[in-house]
Design an enzyme around this catalytic site. Structure first.
Site, short mmCIF file in Angstrom:
data_model
loop_
_atom_site.label_atom_id
_atom_site.label_comp_id
_atom_site.label_asym_id
_atom_site.label_seq_id
_atom_site.Cartn_x
_atom_site.Cartn_y
_atom_site.Cartn_z
N GLU A 92 42.91 29.98 46.18
CA GLU A 92 42.76 29.19 44.97
C GLU A 92 43.99 29.27 44.08
OE1 GLU A 92 38.55 28.85 43.21
OE2 GLU A 92 38.60 30.64 44.46
N CYS A 105 49.04 29.47 38.20
CA CYS A 105 48.45 30.78 38.49
C CYS A 105 48.17 30.81 39.99
CB CYS A 105 47.17 30.92 37.67
SG CYS A 105 46.30 32.45 38.02
N CYS A 112 39.26 39.65 47.20
CA CYS A 112 39.90 40.82 46.60
C CYS A 112 39.08 42.06 46.94
CB CYS A 112 39.98 40.65 45.07
SG CYS A 112 40.83 42.04 44.27
N CYS A 116 36.09 44.81 40.39
CA CYS A 116 35.94 44.68 38.93
C CYS A 116 34.63 43.95 38.65
CB CYS A 116 37.12 43.92 38.34
SG CYS A 116 38.71 44.69 38.73
N CYS A 119 34.37 40.13 37.40
CA CYS A 119 35.18 39.12 38.09
C CYS A 119 34.44 38.56 39.30
CB CYS A 119 36.49 39.78 38.53
SG CYS A 119 37.46 38.74 39.62
N GLY A 165 42.79 38.12 43.97
CA GLY A 165 43.47 39.22 44.65
C GLY A 165 44.25 40.12 43.71
N GLU A 166 44.59 41.27 44.23
CA GLU A 166 45.41 42.25 43.51
C GLU A 166 46.83 42.14 44.07
OE1 GLU A 166 45.56 44.73 41.03
OE2 GLU A 166 47.57 44.77 41.88
N SER A 197 50.11 40.40 37.40
CA SER A 197 49.08 41.21 36.74
C SER A 197 48.45 42.18 37.74
CB SER A 197 48.01 40.27 36.20
OG SER A 197 46.93 40.99 35.70
N SER A 220 45.68 44.87 33.57
CA SER A 220 44.33 44.57 33.12
C SER A 220 43.64 45.89 32.75
CB SER A 220 43.59 43.86 34.25
OG SER A 220 42.28 43.62 33.88
N LEU A 221 43.27 46.02 31.49
CA LEU A 221 42.80 47.31 31.00
C LEU A 221 41.27 47.34 30.87
CD1 LEU A 221 44.38 49.82 30.35
CD2 LEU A 221 44.47 49.13 27.97
N ASN A 300 34.86 34.90 30.61
CA ASN A 300 34.37 33.59 31.05
C ASN A 300 33.10 33.81 31.85
OD1 ASN A 300 36.61 31.93 30.08
ND2 ASN A 300 37.77 33.29 31.42
N CYS A 343 40.17 32.80 33.96
CA CYS A 343 40.34 34.17 34.43
C CYS A 343 39.01 34.75 34.91
CB CYS A 343 40.82 35.06 33.29
SG CYS A 343 42.49 34.72 32.85
S1 SF4 Z 1 39.94 41.09 38.28
FE1 SF4 Z 1 41.64 40.87 39.75
S2 SF4 Z 1 41.76 42.88 40.73
FE2 SF4 Z 1 39.74 42.80 39.76
S3 SF4 Z 1 38.36 42.05 41.37
FE3 SF4 Z 1 39.09 40.26 40.21
S4 SF4 Z 1 40.85 39.51 41.36
FE4 SF4 Z 1 40.46 41.62 42.04
#
Ligand code: SF4
Length: 359
Positions: A92, A105, A112, A116, A119, A165-166, A197, A220-221, A300, A343
């Site tokens: 995406e 983006c 991923c 988190c 997400c 993804g990371e 990020s 990302s905190l 979101n 996001c």
């Molecule tokens: S916020 Fe980023 S690192 Fe965390 S699960 Fe979602 S895509 Fe992966």
């Protein structure tokens, strides 16, 4: 895919491929420019190359491997592309038009592996890392859709590695894709226009700091304490806040004059947005004396995630507390929420699967 993916090659690599076919070096430059400057998605369109050469290249290599499955346009102009890799995995990409600059983006992985809890992408799990060519191609697809194949873009382009993804778990792919995209004879999007990020892969933060021509960094905190961050971002159990912020402090030494790095703080109603938590966050950053700014991002909502966005007054209060303690804080406006492009919302959803958001 047995064929070489040309979009993932540096100019020198394209040239050696052409030399293996018995061609002079300038043919390599021509092919690179056709793909990256003119943004052609097939060499069949590069009619300045002899037909027989195009046929010979075609036996060994391909310009493009992603296919566009769907495209969604938000009422705010944001576009989300759902692409598919040659082996069937979703990718995406989001295009965000802005008055002075566009932002693209991109995703670094399909799905991923990090979990988190706020997400949607996390729910896919890791499908696979993307290749450098698949990262570059996302940018080409978005620019071509917005402006037409080969057309000059009216604005410059910023890139953010904040899609699915990371990025630091696909580090080599991402770094090579950025080198390809920085080429002046191609897309010419220099690392200073790119922000990557991370959820906090500490060894890679340290490694990025040593790369001279590196992109900007965002972290990302999401929480001011280990206890809460362990729940929201389980990667924290591996690299807790103390280690993460120590790596940030180290990274700070690599900042150029005027450069800051950013902490992203997703704001979840009743979870991480209290006045106490604002003070804890300010104290945490101040204790480490970090030259950073904090982006506050109202969550979101997206079913089935169990969170709601913090109300605007609470976000403002949180921002006020940070500022009063000397921490620069900005509230970010979400874009493309209605098309699941914002996001934390990328989860390969097709139109038929888009459920109404909770807010
Ligand atoms: S916020 Fe980023 S690192 Fe965390 S699960 Fe979602 S895509 Fe992966």
């Amino acid at each position: 895919m047995n064929k070489v993916h040309l979009s993932g090659l540096l100019p020198a690599e394209v040239t050696s491929l052409l030399q293996e076919l018995g061609e002079p070096a300038y043919r390599g430059r021509q092919v690179f420019a056709a793909l990256h400057k003119r943004r052609l998605t097939s060499l069949a369109e590069a009619t300045d190359l002899p037909k027989d050469l195009r046929a010979r290249i075609d036996e060994r290599a391909t310009a493009s491997t992603l296919t566009l499955e769907s495209r969604y346009v938000s009422e705010d102009g944001t576009r989300r592309y759902l692409l598919k890799t040659h082996d069937g995995f979703p990718v995406e990409t989001v295009f965000i038009p802005e008055e002075r600059r566009d932002t693209i983006c991109f995703s670094s992985q399909s799905g991923c592996p990090l979990q988190c809890s706020f997400c949607l992408t996390a729910q896919l799990g890791l499908l696979r890392n993307l290749t450098p060519g698949e990262i570059v191609e996302q940018v080409i697809v978005a620019l071509n859709d917005a402006y037409g194949i080969g057309s000059e873009t009216p604005h410059g382009t910023n890139l953010v590695g904040m899609g699915a993804g990371e990025p630091f778990l696909a580090f080599d792919s991402v770094m090579k894709a950025l080198r390809i995209m920085a080429e002046p004879t191609g897309l010419h999007i220099v690392p200073g226009r790119v922000t990557i990020s991370t959820a906090g892969i500490v060894p890679r933060i340290r490694e990025l700091a040593t790369i001279p021509d590196r992109p900007h960094l965002a972290i990302s905190l999401a929480a001011p304490t280990d206890e809460l961050r362990d729940q929201l971002m389980p990667i924290n159990k591996k690299w807790p806040l103390q280690e993460l912020l120590a790596a940030c402090k180290e990274f700070e030494k690599s900042l150029k004059p005027g450069e800051t790095f950013t902490f992203e703080y997703v704001m979840l109603d009743g979870v991480n947005d209290s006045e106490d938590q604002a003070r804890q966050l300010a104290n945490l950053l101040n204790r480490h004396e970090l030259r950073a700014k904090v982006n506050l991002i109202p969550h979101n909502s997206a079913a089935p995630l169990p969170y709601l966005p913090s109300p605007p007054e609470r976000v403002e209060r949180f921002q006020g507390i940070l500022e009063s303690k000397g921490v620069r804080a900005l509230v970010r406006r979400s874009r493309g929420r209605d098309i699941y492009a914002a996001c934390g919302q990328l989860a390969a959803r097709g139109a038929e699967k888009i459920a109404p958001a909770l807010n």
